[in-house]
Design a protein around this motif. Structure first.
Motif, PDB file in Angstrom:
ATOM      1  N   LYS A 128       0.840  -1.205   0.000  1.00  0.00           N
ATOM      2  CA  LYS A 128       0.000   0.000   0.000  1.00  0.00           C
ATOM      3  C   LYS A 128       0.871   1.248   0.000  1.00  0.00           C
ATOM      4  CE  LYS A 128      -3.051   2.590   2.964  1.00  0.00           C
ATOM      5  NZ  LYS A 128      -3.267   2.837   4.360  1.00  0.00           N
ATOM      6  N   GLN A 129       1.917   1.263   0.831  1.00  0.00           N
ATOM      7  CA  GLN A 129       2.806   2.417   0.882  1.00  0.00           C
ATOM      8  C   GLN A 129       3.520   2.618  -0.451  1.00  0.00           C
ATOM      9  OE1 GLN A 129       5.340   1.712   4.261  1.00  0.00           O
ATOM     10  NE2 GLN A 129       3.751   2.223   5.749  1.00  0.00           N
ATOM     11  N   LYS A 130       3.944   1.521  -1.088  1.00  0.00           N
ATOM     12  CA  LYS A 130       4.619   1.633  -2.386  1.00  0.00           C
ATOM     13  C   LYS A 130       3.657   2.181  -3.439  1.00  0.00           C
ATOM     14  CE  LYS A 130       7.201  -1.037  -5.816  1.00  0.00           C
ATOM     15  NZ  LYS A 130       6.676  -0.271  -6.918  1.00  0.00           N
ATOM     16  N   ILE A 131       2.423   1.664  -3.450  1.00  0.00           N
ATOM     17  CA  ILE A 131       1.424   2.137  -4.415  1.00  0.00           C
ATOM     18  C   ILE A 131       1.111   3.610  -4.163  1.00  0.00           C
ATOM     19  CG2 ILE A 131      -1.007   1.910  -5.080  1.00  0.00           C
ATOM     20  CD1 ILE A 131      -0.658  -1.136  -4.677  1.00  0.00           C
ATOM     21  N   SER A 132       1.001   3.966  -2.881  1.00  0.00           N
ATOM     22  CA  SER A 132       0.731   5.364  -2.534  1.00  0.00           C
ATOM     23  C   SER A 132       1.877   6.266  -3.006  1.00  0.00           C
ATOM     24  CB  SER A 132       0.544   5.485  -1.017  1.00  0.00           C
ATOM     25  OG  SER A 132       0.341   6.809  -0.653  1.00  0.00           O
ATOM     26  N   HIS A 133       3.100   5.827  -2.812  1.00  0.00           N
ATOM     27  CA  HIS A 133       4.262   6.591  -3.271  1.00  0.00           C
ATOM     28  C   HIS A 133       4.265   6.700  -4.794  1.00  0.00           C
ATOM     29  CE1 HIS A 133       8.503   7.040  -4.543  1.00  0.00           C
ATOM     30  NE2 HIS A 133       8.495   7.958  -3.586  1.00  0.00           N
ATOM     31  N   ASP A 134       4.015   5.579  -5.473  1.00  0.00           N
ATOM     32  CA  ASP A 134       3.965   5.589  -6.947  1.00  0.00           C
ATOM     33  C   ASP A 134       2.886   6.547  -7.441  1.00  0.00           C
ATOM     34  OD1 ASP A 134       5.984   3.721  -6.921  1.00  0.00           O
ATOM     35  OD2 ASP A 134       4.701   2.011  -7.461  1.00  0.00           O
ATOM     36  N   LEU A 135       1.738   6.563  -6.748  1.00  0.00           N
ATOM     37  CA  LEU A 135       0.643   7.456  -7.125  1.00  0.00           C
ATOM     38  C   LEU A 135       1.071   8.923  -6.960  1.00  0.00           C
ATOM     39  CD1 LEU A 135      -2.309   7.905  -7.957  1.00  0.00           C
ATOM     40  CD2 LEU A 135      -2.916   7.748  -5.527  1.00  0.00           C
ATOM     41  N   GLN A 136       1.749   9.219  -5.873  1.00  0.00           N
ATOM     42  CA  GLN A 136       2.222  10.590  -5.661  1.00  0.00           C
ATOM     43  C   GLN A 136       3.210  10.996  -6.752  1.00  0.00           C
ATOM     44  OE1 GLN A 136       3.811  10.511  -1.696  1.00  0.00           O
ATOM     45  NE2 GLN A 136       1.841  10.972  -0.719  1.00  0.00           N
ATOM     46  N   VAL A 137       4.099  10.078  -7.113  1.00  0.00           N
ATOM     47  CA  VAL A 137       5.074  10.367  -8.176  1.00  0.00           C
ATOM     48  C   VAL A 137       4.335  10.632  -9.479  1.00  0.00           C
ATOM     49  CG1 VAL A 137       6.885   9.335  -9.599  1.00  0.00           C
ATOM     50  CG2 VAL A 137       6.985   9.120  -7.103  1.00  0.00           C
ATOM     51  N   SER A 163       2.556  13.917  -9.442  1.00  0.00           N
ATOM     52  CA  SER A 163       3.542  14.975  -9.610  1.00  0.00           C
ATOM     53  C   SER A 163       3.923  15.113 -11.090  1.00  0.00           C
ATOM     54  CB  SER A 163       4.773  14.652  -8.767  1.00  0.00           C
ATOM     55  OG  SER A 163       5.773  15.604  -8.962  1.00  0.00           O
ATOM     56  N   GLN A 164       4.116  13.955 -11.749  1.00  0.00           N
ATOM     57  CA  GLN A 164       4.449  13.983 -13.185  1.00  0.00           C
ATOM     58  C   GLN A 164       3.305  14.593 -13.989  1.00  0.00           C
ATOM     59  OE1 GLN A 164       5.345   9.864 -13.927  1.00  0.00           O
ATOM     60  NE2 GLN A 164       7.519  10.093 -13.385  1.00  0.00           N
ATOM     61  N   VAL A 165       2.052  14.227 -13.623  1.00  0.00           N
ATOM     62  CA  VAL A 165       0.885  14.785 -14.329  1.00  0.00           C
ATOM     63  C   VAL A 165       0.841  16.302 -14.132  1.00  0.00           C
ATOM     64  CG1 VAL A 165      -1.654  14.891 -14.275  1.00  0.00           C
ATOM     65  CG2 VAL A 165      -0.502  12.676 -14.330  1.00  0.00           C
ATOM     66  N   ASN A 166       1.101  16.741 -12.915  1.00  0.00           N
ATOM     67  CA  ASN A 166       1.084  18.181 -12.654  1.00  0.00           C
ATOM     68  C   ASN A 166       2.159  18.892 -13.460  1.00  0.00           C
ATOM     69  OD1 ASN A 166      -1.066  18.076 -10.881  1.00  0.00           O
ATOM     70  ND2 ASN A 166       0.225  17.847  -9.062  1.00  0.00           N
ATOM     71  N   GLN A 169       3.501  17.827 -16.295  1.00  0.00           N
ATOM     72  CA  GLN A 169       3.111  17.800 -17.714  1.00  0.00           C
ATOM     73  C   GLN A 169       1.944  18.740 -17.983  1.00  0.00           C
ATOM     74  OE1 GLN A 169       2.523  13.632 -18.512  1.00  0.00           O
ATOM     75  NE2 GLN A 169       4.723  13.268 -18.798  1.00  0.00           N
ATOM     76  N   SER A 170       1.024  18.847 -17.006  1.00  0.00           N
ATOM     77  CA  SER A 170      -0.089  19.782 -17.160  1.00  0.00           C
ATOM     78  C   SER A 170       0.444  21.214 -17.222  1.00  0.00           C
ATOM     79  CB  SER A 170      -1.054  19.614 -15.976  1.00  0.00           C
ATOM     80  OG  SER A 170      -2.117  20.520 -16.066  1.00  0.00           O
ATOM     81  N   GLY A 171       1.415  21.506 -16.375  1.00  0.00           N
ATOM     82  CA  GLY A 171       2.041  22.837 -16.401  1.00  0.00           C
ATOM     83  C   GLY A 171       2.737  23.075 -17.732  1.00  0.00           C
ATOM     84  N   GLN A 172       3.429  22.054 -18.241  1.00  0.00           N
ATOM     85  CA  GLN A 172       4.105  22.176 -19.536  1.00  0.00           C
ATOM     86  C   GLN A 172       3.081  22.385 -20.643  1.00  0.00           C
ATOM     87  OE1 GLN A 172       6.380  18.553 -19.725  1.00  0.00           O
ATOM     88  NE2 GLN A 172       8.146  19.438 -18.630  1.00  0.00           N
ATOM     89  N   LEU A 173       1.957  21.645 -20.559  1.00  0.00           N
ATOM     90  CA  LEU A 173       0.899  21.776 -21.568  1.00  0.00           C
ATOM     91  C   LEU A 173       0.334  23.193 -21.558  1.00  0.00           C
ATOM     92  CD1 LEU A 173      -0.998  20.509 -23.667  1.00  0.00           C
ATOM     93  CD2 LEU A 173      -2.481  19.821 -21.776  1.00  0.00           C
ATOM     94  N   ASN A 174       0.068  23.716 -20.363  1.00  0.00           N
ATOM     95  CA  ASN A 174      -0.444  25.087 -20.257  1.00  0.00           C
ATOM     96  C   ASN A 174       0.567  26.088 -20.814  1.00  0.00           C
ATOM     97  OD1 ASN A 174      -2.885  24.370 -19.126  1.00  0.00           O
ATOM     98  ND2 ASN A 174      -2.161  24.579 -17.006  1.00  0.00           N
TER      99      ASN A 174
END
Length: 120
Positions: free
Chosen positions: A83-92, A95-98, A100-105
């Protein structure tokens, strides 16, 4: 045969015969008491064996439950780590989506700016 058993008593005084009868009666009473106690002893020994078997069974059951508990605790630990690994992967990934979203904007703004420049 009983006449032979009684033969030795011939010629004894009534007082001695009474005492012998009392002693024989006491012997019979003691034999019955001994039989009762022997039966009680056997009953208690059987109950003791039954209790020992019950205790042994409960010890075995306890050992099985302890092993099962240990296994479940290890499984819980493994699930918590996963669960902790999945939670960490989700945060990563968030962060990548944010990023890329910033780059897209940023790219959209650049495109809009370039389109404005082209129109001029």
């Amino acid at each position: 045969m009983s006449w032979a058993v009684e033969e030795w008593k011939e010629g004894l005084s009534p007082r001695v015969l009474q005492k012998i009868q009392e002693l024989e009666s006491q012997v019979d009473k003691l034999k019955k008491e001994r039989q009762q106690r022997q039966y009680q002893l056997e009953t208690l020994e059987a109950a003791l064996q039954k209790q020992k078997q019950k205790v042994e069974n409960e010890k075995n059951e306890s050992a099985i439950l302890k092993r099962e508990n240990q296994s479940l605790m290890e499984l819980c630990d493994n699930l918590e780590k996963a669960k902790q690994k999945i939670s960490h992967d989700l945060q990563v990934k968030e962060s990548q989506v944010n990023i890329q979203s910033g780059q897209l904007n940023s790219c959209k703004k650049d495109i809009e700016r370039l389109e404005q420049e082209l129109k001029r």
